[in-house]
Motif scaffolding. Structure first.
Motif, PDB file in Angstrom:
ATOM      1  N   GLN A 108       0.757  -1.245   0.055  1.00 20.99           N
ATOM      2  CA  GLN A 108       0.047   0.132  -0.146  1.00 20.99           C
ATOM      3  C   GLN A 108       0.745   1.345   0.036  1.00 20.99           C
ATOM      4  O   GLN A 108       0.552   2.417  -0.699  1.00 20.99           O
ATOM      5  N   GLU A 109       1.810   1.242   0.734  1.00 19.35           N
ATOM      6  CA  GLU A 109       2.864   2.413   0.857  1.00 19.35           C
ATOM      7  C   GLU A 109       3.364   2.814  -0.626  1.00 19.35           C
ATOM      8  O   GLU A 109       3.433   3.877  -0.846  1.00 19.35           O
TER       9      GLU A 109
ATOM     10  N   ILE B  32       0.760   4.189  -2.886  1.00 18.63           N
ATOM     11  CA  ILE B  32       0.415   5.471  -2.768  1.00 18.63           C
ATOM     12  C   ILE B  32       1.626   6.763  -2.800  1.00 18.63           C
ATOM     13  O   ILE B  32       1.251   7.544  -3.614  1.00 18.63           O
TER      14      ILE B  32
ATOM     15  N   THR C 252      -4.350  14.266   0.419  1.00 23.07           N
ATOM     16  CA  THR C 252      -5.113  13.093   0.876  1.00 23.07           C
ATOM     17  C   THR C 252      -4.224  11.925   1.086  1.00 23.07           C
ATOM     18  O   THR C 252      -4.039  11.107   1.811  1.00 23.07           O
ATOM     19  N   MET C 253      -3.486  11.813  -0.052  1.00 21.90           N
ATOM     20  CA  MET C 253      -2.465  10.532  -0.275  1.00 21.90           C
ATOM     21  C   MET C 253      -1.304  10.715   0.792  1.00 21.90           C
ATOM     22  O   MET C 253      -1.046   9.769   1.376  1.00 21.90           O
TER      23      MET C 253
ATOM     24  N   ILE D 266      -1.191   7.702   8.094  1.00 21.46           N
ATOM     25  CA  ILE D 266      -1.765   6.779   9.012  1.00 21.46           C
ATOM     26  C   ILE D 266      -1.442   5.446   8.652  1.00 21.46           C
ATOM     27  O   ILE D 266      -1.327   4.859   9.640  1.00 21.46           O
ATOM     28  N   LEU D 267      -0.927   5.155   7.632  1.00 19.78           N
ATOM     29  CA  LEU D 267      -0.429   3.717   7.027  1.00 19.78           C
ATOM     30  C   LEU D 267       1.017   3.505   7.794  1.00 19.78           C
ATOM     31  O   LEU D 267       0.922   2.611   8.717  1.00 19.78           O
TER      32      LEU D 267
ATOM     33  N   LYS E  89      -1.586  12.156   3.985  1.00 20.51           N
ATOM     34  CA  LYS E  89      -2.521  11.854   5.152  1.00 20.51           C
ATOM     35  C   LYS E  89      -2.634  10.362   5.178  1.00 20.51           C
ATOM     36  O   LYS E  89      -2.272   9.448   6.256  1.00 20.51           O
ATOM     37  N   SER E  90      -3.028   9.704   4.203  1.00 23.28           N
ATOM     38  CA  SER E  90      -3.246   8.054   3.937  1.00 23.28           C
ATOM     39  C   SER E  90      -1.780   7.374   4.384  1.00 23.28           C
ATOM     40  O   SER E  90      -1.633   6.641   4.973  1.00 23.28           O
TER      41      SER E  90
END
Length: 415
Positions: free
Chosen positions: A114-115, A118, A215-216, A222-223, A218-219
């Motif tokens: 996921q990282e 992103i 947004t990316m 969080i990740l 922040k995601s």
């Protein structure tokens, strides 16, 4: 000549015998059904108590355990197996201190995937911003060239305007210079409008791209913070309890791995027989003995859910004096249910298990007769007598296991 002897009437004799037998059996049955079923017992096998008027206090005694007033659970955010343990059960910890580390290769691989995705999307968005900037730069360069052409045309127009007035150049040449200036003016105006519209459009696109990038990011933050959740830390300062992780043991997300006692006070928790559910309420006062002192307690919570015939009661210490207690310490609590007053009472005994408080043997001399009674409230010492007994009467309070169907007891060697 022989004389005939008349035969006796046998029917009459049989009838007489039958009537006699019937009368005997009837007498036996009559006395059998009307005589009391009795049993001989020894006095030293009985426990005999007197009915008396005494002070009665409706109270209940039960065991309660000390629990922290404020307990915070240590929960597992990301499930996994225990990789490292940094503290032991019972240790004092501070907020944020590392307690243990979990490991879950599948989850970490998923986080890495996921990282990467992103970061790739952020790079693509930044590339898009760069392309827009390059387009603006190219248009600016075009505008500089067009403005240069316009200035040349304007210079030629101004110079030839005077020559045309002096008839130095022909009208055709003058018209050529004039048309060239008009063309360059239109061209410059058109490119200015295009640049302005393009800039407005680009600003809107760049603003949307920036929001997407935020947004990316922040995601991504969080990740990355979620990856830190494999490290279990103390949510509060205090004593760590119920903390028993084992290396390699797997915990599911949301599972509790321990508790933290913040040392901000204590309460008592007890499991009480459901018989007292209607009697115990919030606000009732009680007492406990601690180091030779009587401490006052107060019922703060009644949880009416009954499990295995018992419900939960929580109590708080009312003393303002600081009390040093230990989690898990047990106390005998005396909880007062009513005011103290004088009534007719009977000492408690095991007879009540067989009779349900509905009858009892009353002693008179060397006899004890069964009598119906009615009992009311009870405490660990007495039953309240509502009906059937008088003050001063003696009753048997020991077990009635062998006397359930007996109406009268004959007592040998009465006390």
């Amino acid at each position: 000549m022989d004389k005939a002897i008349p035969r006796k009437n046998r029917k009459f004799r049989y009838l007489t015998i039958a009537i006699g037998v019937f009368l005997v059996l009837s007498t036996i049955l009559f006395f059998s059904f009307n005589s009391k079923r009795s049993l001989n017992v020894k006095a030293d096998e009985l426990s005999i108590q007197k009915v008396e008027t005494d002070f009665f206090e409706d109270f209940v005694v039960f065991q309660a355990k000390v629990e922290p007033l404020n307990v915070m659970l240590v929960n597992v955010t990301e499930g996994g197996s225990v990789k490292e343990i940094f503290v032991e059960n019972g240790a004092m910890v501070t907020k944020g201190q590392s307690l243990a580390r979990l490991y879950n290769p599948n989850t970490e691989l998923n986080y890495l995937t996921q990282e990467t995705a992103i970061i790739e999307q952020i790079n693509n968005l930044n590339t898009g911003k760069l392309n827009i900037r390059n387009q603006e730069l190219n248009m600016t360069k075009d505008y500089v060239l067009i403005e240069h052409d316009y200035n040349d045309a304007k210079r030629l127009y101004d110079m030839n305007s005077k020559l045309f007035e002096k008839d130095v150049i022909s009208k055709n040449d003058w018209n050529t210079f004039k048309e060239s200036l008009r063309f360059q003016e239109e061209r410059k105006k058109t490119i200015q409008q295009s640049i302005q519209k393009e800039k407005q459009s680009n600003q809107l696109q760049i603003s949307q791209i920036n929001r997407s990038i935020q947004t990316m990011e922040k995601s991504l933050e969080i990740l990355r913070n979620n990856k830190k959740n494999f490290l279990i830390t103390a949510p509060e300062s205090g004593r760590l309890t119920s903390f028993e992780p084992v290396l390699g043991k797997t915990f599911q997300a949301g599972a509790s791995i321990g508790k933290i006692d913040s040392k901000k006070g204590y309460k008592l928790a007890a499991e009480v027989d459901e018989f007292y559910l209607e009697k115990i309420r919030e606000g009732l006062k009680g007492q406990v003995e601690f180091k030779g002192k009587t401490l006052e307690v107060l019922v703060t919570k009644v949880i009416p859910e009954v499990k295995s015939g018992r419900f939960t009661v929580e109590l708080a210490f009312t003393s303002k004096e600081e009390i040093v207690l230990q989690d898990g310490l047990s106390f005998g609590v005396k909880l007062v249910l009513s005011e103290r007053n004088k009534i007719l009472v009977l000492s408690k005994g095991v007879f009540n298990q067989e009779t349900g408080g509905k009858w009892i043997f009353v002693v008179k001399g060397n006899k004890a007769e069964r009598r119906n009674i009615k009992l009311g409230r009870e405490n660990p010492s007495y039953y309240e007598v509502l009906d059937g007994l008088k003050e001063g009467e003696s009753v048997i309070t020991s077990s009635y296991t062998d006397y359930k169907d007996i109406e009268e007891l004959s007592i040998n060697n009465p006390q």
